[in-house]
Design a protein around this motif. Structure first.
Motif, PDB file in Angstrom:
ATOM      1  N   ALA A 105       0.830  -1.208   0.000  1.00 32.18           N
ATOM      2  CA  ALA A 105       0.000   0.000   0.000  1.00 32.18           C
ATOM      3  C   ALA A 105       0.864   1.258   0.000  1.00 32.18           C
ATOM      4  CB  ALA A 105      -0.928  -0.008   1.210  1.00 32.18           C
ATOM      5  N   ARG A 106       1.961   1.218   0.771  1.00 31.23           N
ATOM      6  CA  ARG A 106       2.860   2.381   0.814  1.00 31.23           C
ATOM      7  C   ARG A 106       3.550   2.580  -0.531  1.00 31.23           C
ATOM      8  NH1 ARG A 106       5.219   0.869   4.899  1.00 31.23           N
ATOM      9  NH2 ARG A 106       7.023  -0.176   3.968  1.00 31.23           N
ATOM     10  N   ASP A 107       3.991   1.469  -1.147  1.00 32.52           N
ATOM     11  CA  ASP A 107       4.640   1.573  -2.461  1.00 32.52           C
ATOM     12  C   ASP A 107       3.681   2.137  -3.509  1.00 32.52           C
ATOM     13  OD1 ASP A 107       6.933   0.576  -1.379  1.00 32.52           O
ATOM     14  OD2 ASP A 107       6.653  -1.472  -2.120  1.00 32.52           O
ATOM     15  N   ILE A 108       2.426   1.666  -3.475  1.00 36.79           N
ATOM     16  CA  ILE A 108       1.440   2.166  -4.443  1.00 36.79           C
ATOM     17  C   ILE A 108       1.137   3.633  -4.196  1.00 36.79           C
ATOM     18  CG2 ILE A 108      -0.957   1.955  -5.205  1.00 36.79           C
ATOM     19  CD1 ILE A 108      -0.746  -1.039  -4.725  1.00 36.79           C
ATOM     20  N   HIS A 109       1.022   4.008  -2.913  1.00 39.61           N
ATOM     21  CA  HIS A 109       0.712   5.405  -2.592  1.00 39.61           C
ATOM     22  C   HIS A 109       1.849   6.332  -3.002  1.00 39.61           C
ATOM     23  CE1 HIS A 109       0.660   8.975   0.062  1.00 39.61           C
ATOM     24  NE2 HIS A 109      -0.650   8.918  -0.120  1.00 39.61           N
TER      25      HIS A 109
ATOM     26  N   GLY B 236       4.246   5.690  -5.201  1.00 45.70           N
ATOM     27  CA  GLY B 236       4.645   5.560  -6.594  1.00 45.70           C
ATOM     28  C   GLY B 236       3.518   5.793  -7.574  1.00 45.70           C
ATOM     29  N   PRO B 237       2.834   4.735  -8.023  1.00 43.55           N
ATOM     30  CA  PRO B 237       1.799   4.882  -9.058  1.00 43.55           C
ATOM     31  C   PRO B 237       0.683   5.850  -8.701  1.00 43.55           C
ATOM     32  CG  PRO B 237       2.386   2.580  -8.757  1.00 43.55           C
ATOM     33  CD  PRO B 237       3.082   3.333  -7.679  1.00 43.55           C
ATOM     34  N   ALA B 238       0.262   5.867  -7.437  1.00 43.72           N
ATOM     35  CA  ALA B 238      -0.845   6.763  -7.073  1.00 43.72           C
ATOM     36  C   ALA B 238      -0.475   8.222  -7.318  1.00 43.72           C
ATOM     37  CB  ALA B 238      -1.238   6.540  -5.615  1.00 43.72           C
ATOM     38  N   GLN B 239       0.753   8.601  -6.914  1.00 44.68           N
ATOM     39  CA  GLN B 239       1.198   9.971  -7.134  1.00 44.68           C
ATOM     40  C   GLN B 239       1.352  10.256  -8.634  1.00 44.68           C
ATOM     41  OE1 GLN B 239       1.499  12.180  -4.752  1.00 44.68           O
ATOM     42  NE2 GLN B 239       1.134  10.763  -3.055  1.00 44.68           N
ATOM     43  N   SER B 240       1.899   9.268  -9.360  1.00 42.78           N
ATOM     44  CA  SER B 240       2.089   9.458 -10.799  1.00 42.78           C
ATOM     45  C   SER B 240       0.753   9.608 -11.517  1.00 42.78           C
ATOM     46  CB  SER B 240       2.866   8.270 -11.380  1.00 42.78           C
ATOM     47  OG  SER B 240       4.146   8.173 -10.790  1.00 42.78           O
TER      48      SER B 240
ATOM     49  N   GLU C  58       5.599   0.933 -15.538  1.00 44.89           N
ATOM     50  CA  GLU C  58       6.740   0.138 -15.101  1.00 44.89           C
ATOM     51  C   GLU C  58       6.722  -0.054 -13.581  1.00 44.89           C
ATOM     52  OE1 GLU C  58       9.959  -2.255 -15.541  1.00 44.89           O
ATOM     53  OE2 GLU C  58       8.743  -1.355 -17.135  1.00 44.89           O
ATOM     54  N   ASP C  59       6.345   1.009 -12.854  1.00 39.25           N
ATOM     55  CA  ASP C  59       6.239   0.884 -11.394  1.00 39.25           C
ATOM     56  C   ASP C  59       5.173  -0.140 -11.010  1.00 39.25           C
ATOM     57  OD1 ASP C  59       8.198   2.765 -11.060  1.00 39.25           O
ATOM     58  OD2 ASP C  59       6.804   4.444 -10.757  1.00 39.25           O
TER      59      ASP C  59
ATOM     60  N   LEU D 285       4.685  -8.843  -5.798  1.00 33.82           N
ATOM     61  CA  LEU D 285       3.578  -9.568  -5.185  1.00 33.82           C
ATOM     62  C   LEU D 285       3.550 -11.021  -5.637  1.00 33.82           C
ATOM     63  CD1 LEU D 285       0.652  -6.983  -5.385  1.00 33.82           C
ATOM     64  CD2 LEU D 285       1.777  -7.818  -3.323  1.00 33.82           C
ATOM     65  N   ARG D 286       3.670 -11.242  -6.922  1.00 35.04           N
ATOM     66  CA  ARG D 286       3.586 -12.599  -7.455  1.00 35.04           C
ATOM     67  C   ARG D 286       4.206 -12.640  -8.843  1.00 35.04           C
ATOM     68  NH1 ARG D 286       2.087 -17.764  -5.548  1.00 35.04           N
ATOM     69  NH2 ARG D 286       1.712 -19.070  -7.366  1.00 35.04           N
TER      70      ARG D 286
END
Length: 381
Positions: A178-182, A184-188, A226-227, A235-236
């Motif tokens: 969740a932190r990585d998504i927030h 990285g991609p969420a901000q982008s 890419e992120d 994840l998998r």
């Protein structure tokens, strides 16, 4: 376990007291049942007697009423005394009949009440007997080979702790994702939306500049994609299912070296074979977590991964040349080497394998795992 023994001993004592009380209660219920049964039989006898008396009184009353009708038809033939005597006798017999009928009614109500009480007591007696039987069985279970039960309880407690550790590790992994998504991609994606809105407005003001903005936007989308792919791989990794453990590890370590400039050497001993998916996942997660710890905590410039394929098991070693740590101190502080590695270790134990972490200040860290290949899981790759 000593506390548990005391708890069980106190429980046995309390259950035995309860059983004794229940025996006394069952005896009282049985005595009350017998008393009610005797009363019911006595009342039934009295009802039969009263019914006989009612039948007799009804017959006598009917005869007196007939005699009274004769007197009324031939009134002048009888004296006042005879008429009065006939009326009084009929009235007295009627009153006696009414009294007997009332007595019969009361006795019937008493009979019904006693019958209801008897059914209730019979049910209570049956329940108390069943409960005594259940308590006797419980006492037998509680007092039978407590050592064996304690051992089983210890195994259950260990399994519960393993499950809890895995759940905590899963929650920690979810927080990380969740932190990585927030971050990285969420901000982008938020930036992409703003840039797209800017392009819409720019089309009315300076259409020539829109091309350059769209070009920048395209590169931004590619970076975000890419992120997302990287997060999905963490994840998998799809290659783990499609190509097996080694292919997934090679791809992961290549990306790892490119991203963090930490050299990773991969050594494979024996002939690679596809095994059960849960085993491959466990080994991959151990490698993944070990490399993460080397990057975050050890400051190691190099990590060596060794995978040994045997006929009946797979051995794994991940060794870094970082700063290491004091194992005894960490265990004493109950902080664990790594929450993720602890979860992986529990997963290895669930797979009936062995897991160990060795480290010392200034001597790097080794993560060791050995997991058996059970049944027909092994298949030539």
């Amino acid at each position: 376990m000593k506390k548990l023994e005391n708890v069980i001993a106190n429980t046995i004592e309390a259950v035995e007291r309860g059983k004794a009380d229940l025996f006394r209660l069952e005896t009282d219920v049985r005595d009350e049942y017998d008393r009610c049964l005797r009363q019911l039989l006595d009342i039934k006898i009295r009802i039969d007697r009263v019914i006989g008396e009612v039948d007799r009184l009804e017959d006598e009353s009917r005869k007196l009423r007939n005699q009274l009708m004769v007197v009324n038809r031939d009134f002048n033939r009888y004296s006042k005394e005879a008429i009065k005597e006939t009326y009084d006798a009929a009235h007295e017999k009627m009153m006696e009949l009414m009294q007997k009928r009332e007595t019969e009614k009361i006795l019937r109500l008493q009979r019904d009440h006693l019958a209801q009480n008897l059914r209730t007591l019979e049910n209570a007696k049956k329940r108390s007997e069943d409960l005594i039987s259940s308590i006797s069985m419980a006492l037998k279970l509680l007092t039978h080979d407590l050592t064996g039960y304690f051992n089983q309880l210890g195994e259950v407690q260990h399994t519960n702790n393993v499950g809890l550790s895995i759940i905590k590790a899963q929650e920690e992994e979810r927080r990380r994702v969740a932190r990585d998504i927030h971050d990285g991609p969420a901000q982008s994606f938020a930036n992409i939306v703003m840039r797209a809105e800017f392009c819409l407005k720019l089309m009315d003001v300076n259409p020539d500049q829109v091309r350059d903005e769209l070009q920048d936007l395209m590169w931004l989308v590619r970076g975000s994609l890419e992120d997302v792919r990287k997060i999905i791989f963490d994840l998998r990794p799809m290659s783990l299912d499609d190509l097996g453990l080694l292919a997934a590890v090679k791809r992961y370590t290549e990306q790892y070296m490119e991203d963090y400039q930490i050299h990773v050497e991969l050594n494979v001993m024996g002939r690679e074979q596809r095994v059960d998916n849960s085993l491959e996942i466990a080994l991959f997660r151990i490698i993944q977590e070990s490399l993460t710890n080397a990057r975050k905590h050890s400051g190691a410039p190099e990590v060596v991964i060794t995978i040994e394929y045997h006929k009946d098991r797979i051995n794994l070693m991940v060794r870094d040349n970082g700063r290491g740590f004091d194992m005894a101190k960490v265990r004493e502080e109950k902080q664990g080497v790594s929450f993720g590695l602890t979860g992986m270790g529990e997963r290895v134990h669930l797979l009936k394998g062995k897991f160990d972490i060795r480290s010392a200040p200034g001597k790097g860290t080794q993560v060791l795992a050995s997991i058996p290949i059970e049944g027909e899981n092994g298949a030539e790759a």
